[in-house]
Design an enzyme around this catalytic site. Structure first.
Site, short mmCIF file in Angstrom:
data_model
loop_
_atom_site.label_atom_id
_atom_site.label_comp_id
_atom_site.label_asym_id
_atom_site.label_seq_id
_atom_site.Cartn_x
_atom_site.Cartn_y
_atom_site.Cartn_z
CD GLN A 34 3.14 -7.61 0.16
OE1 GLN A 34 2.29 -7.43 1.35
NE2 GLN A 34 4.84 -7.13 0.67
NE ARG B 151 8.21 2.00 -1.17
CZ ARG B 151 9.44 0.81 -1.46
NH1 ARG B 151 10.34 1.75 -2.03
NH2 ARG B 151 9.17 -0.03 -1.62
NE ARG C 187 8.00 -12.33 -5.64
CZ ARG C 187 7.93 -10.99 -4.77
NH1 ARG C 187 8.45 -10.48 -4.08
NH2 ARG C 187 7.08 -10.86 -4.99
CB SER D 62 9.87 -7.62 -5.13
OG SER D 62 8.95 -6.64 -4.55
CG ASP E 203 6.16 -0.61 -3.70
OD1 ASP E 203 4.71 -0.40 -2.94
OD2 ASP E 203 6.36 -1.74 -3.71
NE ARG F 265 1.11 -3.01 5.33
CZ ARG F 265 2.53 -3.61 4.66
NH1 ARG F 265 4.15 -3.16 5.21
NH2 ARG F 265 2.47 -3.28 2.84
C1 S3P Z 1 5.74 -6.60 -2.44
C2 S3P Z 1 3.88 -6.36 -3.51
C3 S3P Z 1 3.92 -4.99 -3.00
C4 S3P Z 1 4.52 -3.63 -2.77
C5 S3P Z 1 5.22 -4.31 -1.93
C6 S3P Z 1 6.39 -5.09 -2.33
C7 S3P Z 1 6.00 -7.77 -3.54
O1 S3P Z 1 2.23 -5.91 -2.16
O2 S3P Z 1 3.84 -2.67 -2.19
O3 S3P Z 1 5.99 -3.53 -1.47
O4 S3P Z 1 7.72 -7.72 -2.47
O5 S3P Z 1 5.69 -8.11 -3.80
P1 S3P Z 1 1.01 -5.68 -2.03
O6 S3P Z 1 1.16 -7.32 -3.22
O7 S3P Z 1 0.40 -5.70 -1.45
O8 S3P Z 1 0.17 -5.33 -3.39
#
Ligand code: S3P
Length: 419
Positions: free
Chosen positions: A160, A379, A19, A15, A306, A114
């Site tokens: 997200q 995963r 970013r 993550s 996760d 998705r």
């Molecule tokens: C993530 C947010 C999570 C997570 C994903 C990475 C991110 O998803 O499951 O692997 O980097 O913001 P959601 O925000 O949809 O829950």
């Protein structure tokens, strides 16, 4: 597995790596990212920004981004996010708020199934223009516009969604505010501050004012707790021994797995806690432990979403039953993780059943090694491999190349600690 030992370092946080490239690309000046995750997902983000006219240089685990100061160029070809939900959803916020830009976003077969409506709904309220199939799935085309700020209450706790809205709000007119049912990971908020932006968080609400410029900076990416989770489970469920995992990110919005496993009786120590930029890190020490079942739900779930596959495998070794509820989001990840975990772990003899919003696991049954499938979900492949360590006989994980999405050297590292 009989014995676990050693000290490892897991690859950089996925993550945070995404970013760092995104904010670095939008900033003025240069951003240097150290400890970047060279996994397929983050490399998809790099290639999308290169197509948008942003120079990104890679030298071993360092990435150098020459920011465009918000002036992205329309790409000549479709932007391919591969398997990465974070790439596509955060990009939707950035691109929708880039006036004059037009782009088409697409991804692999998993990503194309998705839901994207959760991001499109608030962005359309901000004035964004998208075209997609009727049901809001990829491919999606975006025509960038000057947007306006909104106050949005998201039905899902999703970093997200929150990040897409905040990134769009950065250049929108007026104020943008987003509230979630529970707090999701806050890496975007922390990193925006590192890049010089001003924003406010209270409870589950984050707010910022539009028209802010970002300034390039240095980012140090900690080890990914989501990758560490598989080794934490392997260490806890080994018959004896202990494992060290150095420099793991333990941000409170991500460390629910440690709280959950400790509630099950796990001996996990966080040594040398320190700040690495805006993120907290620690060196973990995990002792093989006797686990007992527990019930998990509510605001703990987004803090370990996760890591639930790793938690489910740990629960197979626990005394009594473990219930995971309020986790229906698992059904819209890289695979339907509830369905895949139940189907594949049952092949190994596990006593596990589905709930609409989670799992019920009755621990203590011996597992038998057999052929299982990771369904192309990184995963799932890693969780099944750890279950394979607990099983009698040989386990064959098919569709296992997908680990390159988040943990390219997973198999070598697993062999190293379980030798
Ligand atoms: C993530 C947010 C999570 C997570 C994903 C990475 C991110 O998803 O499951 O692997 O980097 O913001 P959601 O925000 O949809 O829950």
């Amino acid at each position: 597995m009989d014995t676990i030992s050693g000290e490892i370092t897991v690859p950089g946080d996925k993550s945070i790596s995404h970013r760092a490239v995104m904010l670095g690309a939008m900033a003025r000046g240069t951003t240097v990212v150290k400890g970047f995750l060279m996994g397929e997902d983050c490399l998809s983000t790099v290639s999308c920004f290169r197509q948008l006219g942003v120079p990104v240089e890679i030298k071993e685990d360092t990435v150098i981004i020459t920011g465009c100061g918000g002036q992205l160029q329309s790409p000549d070809a479709v932007l391919d996010a591969g398997n990465s939900g974070t790439t596509v959803r955060l990009l939707m916020g950035i691109l929708a708020a880039s006036p004059g830009l037009s782009a088409v976003l697409d991804g692999d077969n998993s990503l194309a199934h998705r839901p994207m409506g959760r991001v499109m709904t608030p962005l359309i309220r901000m004035g964004a223009q998208f075209a997609s199939r009727e049901d809001n799935y990829l491919p999606i085309s975006v025509s960038g516009r000057q947007l306006w700020g909104i106050s949005y209450s998201s039905p899902v706790a999703s970093a997200q969604v929150k990040s897409a809205v905040l990134l769009a709000g950065l250049s929108a007119g007026g104020d943008t505010e987003i509230t979630e049912p529970f707090r999701s990971r806050d890496h975007t908020e922390r990193m925006l501050k590192a890049f010089g932006a001003k924003l406010e968080s209270h409870g589950t609400t984050v707010a910022l004012t539009g028209g802010q410029a970002l300034h390039g900076c240095q980012v140090k990416v900690p080890g990914d707790i989501s990758s560490a989770a598989f080794f934490i489970t392997a260490a806890l469920t080994a018959k004896e021994g202990s494992l060290g995992i150095k420099n793991v990110g333990i941000n409170h919005t991500r460390s629910g797995i440690i709280d959950a496993l400790r509630e099950m009786g796990a001996d996990i120590r966080l040594n040398n806690r320190r700040m690495s930029g805006y993120e907290e890190v620690a060196d973990l020490h995990i002792e093989s432990s006797d686990l007992r079942g527990a019930v998990f739900g509510g605001d703990l779930i987004p803090r370990m979403i996760d890591e639930i596959p790793a938690l489910a495998v740990a629960a197979l070794a626990a005394r009594g039953s473990t219930v995971i509820k309020d986790a229906a989001e698992l059904r819209v990840k890289e695979s339907d993780r509830i369905e895949v975990l139940v189907k594949e772990l049952r092949r190994m003899g596990a006593d596990i059943s589905e709930r609409p919003d989670g799992l019920e696991i009755r621990g203590g049954r011996r597992l038998n090694g057999t052929a299982v499938s990771g369904y192309g979900d990184h995963r799932m492949a890693m969780a099944l491999a750890v279950a394979g360590l607990m099983a009698d006989g040989e386990t064959l994980v098919k569709d296992a190349e997908s680990v390159t999405v988040s943990f390219p050297n997973f198999w070598d590292m697993l062999a190293l600690v379980s030798a």
